[in-house]
Structure formats: C-alpha cells, structure tokens
Design a protein around this motif. Structure first.
Motif, PDB file in Angstrom:
ATOM      1  N   GLN A  10      15.409 -20.808   5.439  1.00 11.23           N
ATOM      2  CA  GLN A  10      14.034 -20.812   4.949  1.00 11.23           C
ATOM      3  C   GLN A  10      13.884 -21.690   3.704  1.00 11.23           C
ATOM      4  OE1 GLN A  10      12.153 -16.824   4.722  1.00 11.23           O
ATOM      5  NE2 GLN A  10      13.856 -16.117   5.963  1.00 11.23           N
ATOM      6  N   LEU A  11      14.892 -21.672   2.828  1.00 10.15           N
ATOM      7  CA  LEU A  11      14.844 -22.506   1.629  1.00 10.15           C
ATOM      8  C   LEU A  11      14.884 -23.992   1.995  1.00 10.15           C
ATOM      9  CD1 LEU A  11      17.186 -20.464  -0.739  1.00 10.15           C
ATOM     10  CD2 LEU A  11      14.749 -20.880  -1.088  1.00 10.15           C
ATOM     11  N   ARG A  16      12.156 -29.101   2.148  1.00  9.80           N
ATOM     12  CA  ARG A  16      11.715 -30.298   2.875  1.00  9.80           C
ATOM     13  C   ARG A  16      10.187 -30.422   2.853  1.00  9.80           C
ATOM     14  NH1 ARG A  16      15.573 -31.533   8.091  1.00  9.80           N
ATOM     15  NH2 ARG A  16      17.503 -31.891   6.917  1.00  9.80           N
ATOM     16  N   HIS A  17       9.510 -29.273   2.930  1.00 13.21           N
ATOM     17  CA  HIS A  17       8.047 -29.278   2.844  1.00 13.21           C
ATOM     18  C   HIS A  17       7.609 -29.857   1.494  1.00 13.21           C
ATOM     19  CE1 HIS A  17       3.883 -27.968   3.194  1.00 13.21           C
ATOM     20  NE2 HIS A  17       4.005 -27.231   2.104  1.00 13.21           N
ATOM     21  N   CYS A  18       8.247 -29.420   0.418  1.00  9.05           N
ATOM     22  CA  CYS A  18       7.889 -29.910  -0.912  1.00  9.05           C
ATOM     23  C   CYS A  18       8.212 -31.397  -1.045  1.00  9.05           C
ATOM     24  CB  CYS A  18       8.611 -29.096  -1.984  1.00  9.05           C
ATOM     25  SG  CYS A  18       7.990 -27.402  -2.167  1.00  9.05           S
ATOM     26  N   TYR A  19       9.313 -31.826  -0.427  1.00  6.04           N
ATOM     27  CA  TYR A  19       9.655 -33.247  -0.441  1.00  6.04           C
ATOM     28  C   TYR A  19       8.577 -34.067   0.273  1.00  6.04           C
ATOM     29  CZ  TYR A  19      11.978 -37.598   0.837  1.00  6.04           C
ATOM     30  OH  TYR A  19      12.269 -38.926   1.036  1.00  6.04           O
ATOM     31  N   GLU A  20       8.180 -33.590   1.447  1.00  6.13           N
ATOM     32  CA  GLU A  20       7.188 -34.327   2.238  1.00  6.13           C
ATOM     33  C   GLU A  20       5.842 -34.417   1.527  1.00  6.13           C
ATOM     34  OE1 GLU A  20       7.324 -32.078   5.820  1.00  6.13           O
ATOM     35  OE2 GLU A  20       9.231 -32.960   6.474  1.00  6.13           O
ATOM     36  N   ARG A  21       5.517 -33.422   0.721  1.00  7.53           N
ATOM     37  CA  ARG A  21       4.260 -33.442  -0.019  1.00  7.53           C
ATOM     38  C   ARG A  21       4.362 -34.223  -1.333  1.00  7.53           C
ATOM     39  NH1 ARG A  21       0.266 -29.902   1.553  1.00  7.53           N
ATOM     40  NH2 ARG A  21      -0.934 -31.295   0.190  1.00  7.53           N
ATOM     41  N   GLY A  22       5.555 -34.698  -1.669  1.00  4.08           N
ATOM     42  CA  GLY A  22       5.734 -35.438  -2.914  1.00  4.08           C
ATOM     43  C   GLY A  22       5.896 -34.552  -4.126  1.00  4.08           C
ATOM     44  N   TRP A  23       6.214 -33.298  -3.898  1.00  2.00           N
ATOM     45  CA  TRP A  23       6.352 -32.348  -5.007  1.00  2.00           C
ATOM     46  C   TRP A  23       7.792 -32.194  -5.484  1.00  2.00           C
ATOM     47  CZ3 TRP A  23       3.303 -28.213  -1.815  1.00  2.00           C
ATOM     48  CH2 TRP A  23       1.958 -28.584  -1.729  1.00  2.00           C
ATOM     49  N   ALA A  24       8.761 -32.703  -4.726  1.00  3.35           N
ATOM     50  CA  ALA A  24      10.179 -32.589  -5.104  1.00  3.35           C
ATOM     51  C   ALA A  24      10.924 -33.777  -4.516  1.00  3.35           C
ATOM     52  CB  ALA A  24      10.770 -31.274  -4.617  1.00  3.35           C
ATOM     53  N   LEU A  54      17.923 -31.999   2.610  1.00  2.85           N
ATOM     54  CA  LEU A  54      18.449 -30.659   2.363  1.00  2.85           C
ATOM     55  C   LEU A  54      18.909 -29.984   3.652  1.00  2.85           C
ATOM     56  CD1 LEU A  54      18.684 -28.801  -0.170  1.00  2.85           C
ATOM     57  CD2 LEU A  54      16.504 -27.797   0.503  1.00  2.85           C
ATOM     58  N   GLU A  55      20.098 -29.367   3.592  1.00  5.45           N
ATOM     59  CA  GLU A  55      20.666 -28.610   4.706  1.00  5.45           C
ATOM     60  C   GLU A  55      21.038 -27.222   4.212  1.00  5.45           C
ATOM     61  OE1 GLU A  55      20.797 -29.702   7.709  1.00  5.45           O
ATOM     62  OE2 GLU A  55      20.526 -31.872   7.502  1.00  5.45           O
ATOM     63  N   SER A  56      21.223 -26.296   5.146  1.00  7.21           N
ATOM     64  CA  SER A  56      21.589 -24.929   4.759  1.00  7.21           C
ATOM     65  C   SER A  56      22.922 -24.877   4.018  1.00  7.21           C
ATOM     66  CB  SER A  56      21.619 -24.009   5.991  1.00  7.21           C
ATOM     67  OG  SER A  56      22.512 -24.505   6.960  1.00  7.21           O
ATOM     68  N   SER A  57      23.784 -25.863   4.258  1.00 13.11           N
ATOM     69  CA  SER A  57      25.069 -25.913   3.547  1.00 13.11           C
ATOM     70  C   SER A  57      24.885 -26.298   2.077  1.00 13.11           C
ATOM     71  CB  SER A  57      26.010 -26.909   4.221  1.00 13.11           C
ATOM     72  OG  SER A  57      25.432 -28.197   4.267  1.00 13.11           O
ATOM     73  N   ASP A  58      23.672 -26.720   1.709  1.00 16.86           N
ATOM     74  CA  ASP A  58      23.360 -27.068   0.320  1.00 16.86           C
ATOM     75  C   ASP A  58      22.807 -25.876  -0.447  1.00 16.86           C
ATOM     76  OD1 ASP A  58      24.027 -29.823   0.673  1.00 16.86           O
ATOM     77  OD2 ASP A  58      22.097 -30.113   1.677  1.00 16.86           O
TER      78      ASP A  58
END
Length: 211
Positions: A10-11, A16-24, A54-58
């Motif tokens: 979920q994280l 990735r959502h925040c990355y796509e929106r330009g927030w991270a 980002l991957e779950s292993s991160d």
C-alpha cells in the motif's frame, strides 16, 4: 491487524501516486504506516529511493527506536518525525510530500500573530479534512524550521503538535508537508486535500508574492 507485507504494498501505491502528481519527485518524501501499536512498529520507506521506482522491498519495519526489525535498507532519515507524530496524534499512517506549492508556501510569515503558520479558510475542499464539516473552517498549519537532526528536534515537534491540536498537518520550511490519518486511506486523502489547497493559494498569490 494489517500485515507488514500488505502495508508495504500500500505504501508503494501511495508513493507512486504522489510521484505521479509531482508531490514527491526523485528521492523526496517518505511514507509510513503502523504495523503494531504495542510494541510500536512502523512500516516505512527507506532513504534515498526514487519514489517513481518504489518497490515493496524499499519498505522496512522499524521499532520505536528506529531499529530495523524486518527488511533491508536504511529507514528514512526523518523516521523520528513519523514516530513523534504517531505517538502524539495516535496516527495510523504518516505521509510527507515535497511538492512545489508546499515548498513555496512553507516560506509564509506568521498569518495570525501566533508564530509561523499558514492559515487556510473559506474553501469547500477543507471539508475533506478529518472532522471538518463546513467551508468556514479555519485551518492553521504550523511551519517548523528545517533540521538535519530530527532526533534532536523531535521533542519540539511533539510540543508543537500538542500546542496545535486542531492542525491536520504541518510544514517544514523550504521542505514540504507532513500529514497523517487513522489509516493510509485517510492520510492519502488529507495529502490530496492539502496539496490542492496549497496550489490554490499559490496560484492566487501569484509570482509577485514575497514571503
């Protein structure tokens, strides 16, 4: 209780959502969720990871002393802040974004005579924040000075959170937003609401605005 593996996935979605929106963008931002309350452990993104990759292993699991209990990698350098917010607010998830608008507005001077803070009021979107039922709500986000030693600054952060019990987040000067929620879904919603409002304020003030 949600498993660490599920929270890690979920994280990744939130990151990735925040990355796509330009927030991270790039390695900015960090995200966590509570795995267990007693003893307290968090699933948290590791340091230096590109949020678009980002991957779950991160994601690692840490205890209340920032020790890694599961996974590999170094937890975010701001893990102490996540733990402070969880302890003070009883949050189930904490999200930190580093958007253009939150960075610009974090330079705002005191708006109300009560120390550095950003005041937002009168907007319908405020009703997306937890417990807010009217656009007439007045949201004040404290602005904290940046630090490279958050372990040392954590007591002050906790004090500011106690002094501002109605705040749904805070800004770090020239750094970005911290917000939280009872779970990841609520924290994600609050990021979306606050980032929308930051952009509205930033565009309204225009490029001539000087902090």
């Amino acid at each position: 209780m949600t498993s660490f593996e599920s929270l890690a996935e979920q994280l990744v979605e939130v990151g990735r959502h925040c990355y796509e929106r330009g927030w991270a963008l790039g390695t900015s931002g960090n995200f966590s969720a509570v795995v267990r309350k007693a003893p307290l452990t968090l699933a948290i993104t590791t340091s230096g990871v590109d949020k678009g990759l980002l991957e779950s292993s991160d994601v690692v699991e840490i205890d209340e002393h920032r020790r890694v209990m599961r996974g590999s990698g170094t937890p975010s350098a701001e893990a102490t802040l996540h733990l402070a917010i969880v302890r003070t607010r009883g949050a189930g998830a904490v999200l930190h974004t580093h958007s253009i608008w939150s960075t610009i507005l974090s330079e705002a001077p005191a708006d109300d005579g009560n120390g550095d803070g950003l005041v937002i009021e009168g907007y319908e979107m405020l009703k997306g924040l937890d417990g807010v039922r009217t656009h007439e709500h007045r949201e004040r986000l404290p602005i904290l000075e940046n630090s490279q030693d958050w372990a040392r600054a954590a007591p002050r952060v906790e004090a500011i959170l106690r002094e501002n019990p109605e705040a749904h987040g805070f800004l770090i000067r020239r750094h970005g937003l911290y917000t939280w929620g009872q779970d990841l879904a609520e924290a994600k919603r609050q990021v979306e609401i606050l980032e929308f409002l930051f952009e509205v304020l930033g565009r309204k003030r225009g490029t001539s605005w000087q902090p």
